[in-house]
Motif scaffolding. Structure first.
Motif, PDB file in Angstrom:
ATOM      1  N   VAL A 169      30.862  32.642  32.670  1.00  0.00           N
ATOM      2  CA  VAL A 169      29.571  32.534  32.069  1.00  0.00           C
ATOM      3  C   VAL A 169      28.202  32.728  31.956  1.00  0.00           C
ATOM      4  O   VAL A 169      27.500  33.556  32.229  1.00  0.00           O
ATOM      5  N   HIS A 172      22.633  33.978  34.792  1.00  0.00           N
ATOM      6  CA  HIS A 172      22.013  34.229  35.108  1.00  0.00           C
ATOM      7  C   HIS A 172      20.686  34.628  33.397  1.00  0.00           C
ATOM      8  O   HIS A 172      20.634  34.754  32.478  1.00  0.00           O
ATOM      9  N   PRO A 208      26.285  46.241  23.171  1.00  0.00           N
ATOM     10  CA  PRO A 208      27.267  46.536  23.733  1.00  0.00           C
ATOM     11  C   PRO A 208      28.244  47.163  22.312  1.00  0.00           C
ATOM     12  O   PRO A 208      29.172  48.339  22.562  1.00  0.00           O
ATOM     13  N   VAL A 237      17.685  39.144  25.395  1.00  0.00           N
ATOM     14  CA  VAL A 237      18.625  39.185  23.451  1.00  0.00           C
ATOM     15  C   VAL A 237      18.591  37.468  23.075  1.00  0.00           C
ATOM     16  O   VAL A 237      18.930  37.437  22.012  1.00  0.00           O
ATOM     17  N   ALA A 292      37.857  44.681  22.957  1.00  0.00           N
ATOM     18  CA  ALA A 292      37.990  43.280  23.342  1.00  0.00           C
ATOM     19  C   ALA A 292      36.843  42.855  22.911  1.00  0.00           C
ATOM     20  O   ALA A 292      36.752  41.785  22.504  1.00  0.00           O
ATOM     21  N   HIS A 293      35.131  44.260  22.212  1.00  0.00           N
ATOM     22  CA  HIS A 293      34.467  43.482  21.476  1.00  0.00           C
ATOM     23  C   HIS A 293      34.744  43.068  20.831  1.00  0.00           C
ATOM     24  O   HIS A 293      34.286  41.609  19.573  1.00  0.00           O
ATOM     25  N   ASN A 305      26.826  38.646  23.219  1.00  0.00           N
ATOM     26  CA  ASN A 305      26.538  39.736  24.272  1.00  0.00           C
ATOM     27  C   ASN A 305      26.828  39.309  25.877  1.00  0.00           C
ATOM     28  O   ASN A 305      26.297  40.057  26.378  1.00  0.00           O
ATOM     29  N   GLN A 306      25.567  37.698  25.759  1.00  0.00           N
ATOM     30  CA  GLN A 306      25.330  37.912  27.270  1.00  0.00           C
ATOM     31  C   GLN A 306      26.918  37.340  27.464  1.00  0.00           C
ATOM     32  O   GLN A 306      27.232  37.756  29.463  1.00  0.00           O
ATOM     33  N   VAL A 307      27.730  36.794  27.036  1.00  0.00           N
ATOM     34  CA  VAL A 307      29.181  36.076  27.328  1.00  0.00           C
ATOM     35  C   VAL A 307      29.786  37.714  27.269  1.00  0.00           C
ATOM     36  O   VAL A 307      30.741  37.904  28.716  1.00  0.00           O
ATOM     37  N   PHE A 308      29.677  38.646  26.848  1.00  0.00           N
ATOM     38  CA  PHE A 308      30.312  40.197  27.447  1.00  0.00           C
ATOM     39  C   PHE A 308      30.229  40.736  28.114  1.00  0.00           C
ATOM     40  O   PHE A 308      30.875  41.233  29.344  1.00  0.00           O
ATOM     41  N   LEU A 309      28.791  40.429  28.492  1.00  0.00           N
ATOM     42  CA  LEU A 309      28.179  41.170  29.715  1.00  0.00           C
ATOM     43  C   LEU A 309      27.916  40.766  30.779  1.00  0.00           C
ATOM     44  O   LEU A 309      27.663  41.039  31.882  1.00  0.00           O
ATOM     45  N   ALA A 310      29.031  39.417  30.637  1.00  0.00           N
ATOM     46  CA  ALA A 310      28.107  38.542  32.029  1.00  0.00           C
ATOM     47  C   ALA A 310      28.583  39.072  33.165  1.00  0.00           C
ATOM     48  O   ALA A 310      28.215  38.653  34.523  1.00  0.00           O
ATOM     49  N   PRO A 311      29.686  39.970  33.066  1.00  0.00           N
ATOM     50  CA  PRO A 311      30.304  40.675  34.549  1.00  0.00           C
ATOM     51  C   PRO A 311      29.641  41.517  35.084  1.00  0.00           C
ATOM     52  O   PRO A 311      29.956  41.718  36.287  1.00  0.00           O
ATOM     53  N   LEU A 312      28.632  41.680  34.268  1.00  0.00           N
ATOM     54  CA  LEU A 312      27.746  43.031  35.368  1.00  0.00           C
ATOM     55  C   LEU A 312      26.417  42.311  35.298  1.00  0.00           C
ATOM     56  O   LEU A 312      25.775  41.800  34.754  1.00  0.00           O
ATOM     57  N   SER A 313      26.369  42.881  36.778  1.00  0.00           N
ATOM     58  CA  SER A 313      24.349  42.404  36.969  1.00  0.00           C
ATOM     59  C   SER A 313      23.404  43.393  35.834  1.00  0.00           C
ATOM     60  O   SER A 313      23.495  43.606  35.938  1.00  0.00           O
ATOM     61  N   GLN A 349      24.051  46.230  34.233  1.00  0.00           N
ATOM     62  CA  GLN A 349      23.838  46.701  32.306  1.00  0.00           C
ATOM     63  C   GLN A 349      22.753  47.509  31.770  1.00  0.00           C
ATOM     64  O   GLN A 349      23.279  48.121  30.879  1.00  0.00           O
ATOM     65  N   ALA A 365      37.108  41.977  31.657  1.00  0.00           N
ATOM     66  CA  ALA A 365      36.905  40.660  31.265  1.00  0.00           C
ATOM     67  C   ALA A 365      37.368  39.379  30.585  1.00  0.00           C
ATOM     68  O   ALA A 365      37.558  38.681  30.066  1.00  0.00           O
ATOM     69  N   ALA A 366      36.956  40.667  28.902  1.00  0.00           N
ATOM     70  CA  ALA A 366      36.603  40.297  27.392  1.00  0.00           C
ATOM     71  C   ALA A 366      38.183  39.617  27.639  1.00  0.00           C
ATOM     72  O   ALA A 366      38.124  38.784  26.849  1.00  0.00           O
ATOM     73  N   THR A 373      25.005  36.267  18.040  1.00  0.00           N
ATOM     74  CA  THR A 373      25.202  38.217  18.664  1.00  0.00           C
ATOM     75  C   THR A 373      24.776  37.734  19.797  1.00  0.00           C
ATOM     76  O   THR A 373      25.218  38.332  20.976  1.00  0.00           O
ATOM     77  N   ALA A 374      23.839  37.719  20.068  1.00  0.00           N
ATOM     78  CA  ALA A 374      22.837  37.500  21.406  1.00  0.00           C
ATOM     79  C   ALA A 374      23.336  36.726  22.625  1.00  0.00           C
ATOM     80  O   ALA A 374      24.287  37.187  23.323  1.00  0.00           O
ATOM     81  N   ARG A 398      35.671  47.109  33.401  1.00  0.00           N
ATOM     82  CA  ARG A 398      35.292  45.562  34.420  1.00  0.00           C
ATOM     83  C   ARG A 398      35.091  44.287  32.715  1.00  0.00           C
ATOM     84  O   ARG A 398      35.149  43.234  33.178  1.00  0.00           O
ATOM     85  N   VAL A 399      33.668  45.305  31.749  1.00  0.00           N
ATOM     86  CA  VAL A 399      34.059  44.010  30.927  1.00  0.00           C
ATOM     87  C   VAL A 399      35.008  44.529  30.037  1.00  0.00           C
ATOM     88  O   VAL A 399      35.460  43.054  30.027  1.00  0.00           O
TER      89      VAL A 399
END
Lengths: 175, 175
Positions: B165, B168, B10, B173, A20-21, A114-122, A126, B139-140, A110-111, B135-136
DNA sequence: AGCAATTAATCAGGGCACTGAGTATTTCAG
DNA sequence: CTGAAATACTCAGTGCCCTGATTAATTGCT
């Protein structure tokens, strides 16, 4: 009938996570420079003049893969590779101007990725996410390279260690 | 100076996690059969006679990789591949006796390996670990394939389904 | 029926990841 | 000082992973 649930297999999840990444990276960061290549650039920004082996150690790439990655980055003109005058076995690595610029550009993207990738988590999740993965990966690496010799039998790799694990009656992955 | 901390990336963690898993798998499970190959065997134990594409969908392998993996498993005599008489484009896959035996044998070892791999985490943390990664990754994957329309609402087929997206504010980063 | 999409699988090509073997250089032991 | 061991890197070989192109078969549309 005897099939297991792969969603409880960390290896399977790790692979899916990485896939996915990979895909998101291609879309949001770069189609030219890969994530491992960025890791190398990043290390050399912090510590110019390292040799290949040490960079590989920093970013977690083995000697062979490191060799290939360095070749590619060199071919793109992002780093220079010169023999260490002090030790003719080593090659010292240093980013070019273009390498530094590329690193800076990708850092921003990249920053964002990472935000998009981790968006599903609070935010708290994270942190947990990082912490848990780091602990598992670190521990597994320890298993291979005993690091600080803690004075234990070196021959327990093939055997079944972990005497403390099998406590919970209904194990999650049994047939 | 501008270098970032990779331990908050990640993708980097996912790669390290997968590498660690790969190495442990080789030691504790099999040097012949890889984790993706096991995933294929496992799927075919549960649902014999699937075609390649569907198996790939189940385990998260793309068409090309699937083709290679199937070739290797076939070469080892672990599965049979026959053309679908109903649809000559498909190949239907079915484990051989040897394939079933191999799957059973590896299932036991895989369970042991997972315990060792996850030993640094408590039970609760292991659940968290699975949950967060799942979840990550899910979502991806959604980001790429707009999933399946649960209704036949004809006017949202081409639409972009993910308006979420950037939420928060305190990004960790930022550029 | 007949031709244009669509679909399943393969192939070509680039990149990551590991092991084991090979080369060059340095270090160390006798 | 000299030959053995250790070290840094490369190469060969295998496997995973992706994209884009190709081939063969089916479906759909007129």
């Amino acid at each position: 009938m005897a099939a297991v649930d792969l969603s409880t297999h960390p290896g399977h999840l790790a692979r899916r996570l990485q896939q996915a990444h990979y895909l998101l990276w291609n879309v949001m960061v770069s189609e030219e420079i890969t994530s491992p290549q960025f890791a190398v650039l990043n290390t050399l920004v912090a510590e110019p003049g390292l040799d290949q082996r040490t960079v590989g150690e920093r970013v977690g790439l083995d000697r062979s893969t490191m060799s290939e990655v360095i070749t590619r980055l060199g071919r793109r003109g992002l780093l220079d590779k010169v023999r260490d005058p002090q030790d003719g076995r080593r090659f010292l690595l240093r980013l070019t101007e273009d390498g530094v610029r590329t690193h800076r550009r990708l850092t921003v993207r990249t920053a964002r990725m990472n935000q998009v990738f981790l968006a599903p988590l609070s935010e708290g999740e994270q942190s947990q996410f990082f912490e848990l993965i780091r602990r598992v990966a670190d521990a597994a690496e320890e298993l291979r390279s005993p690091a600080e010799p803690l004075r234990q039998d070196p021959d327990r790799l093939g055997a079944a260690p972990a005497p403390d694990v099998a406590r919970h009656g209904g194990d999650p992955v049994t047939s």
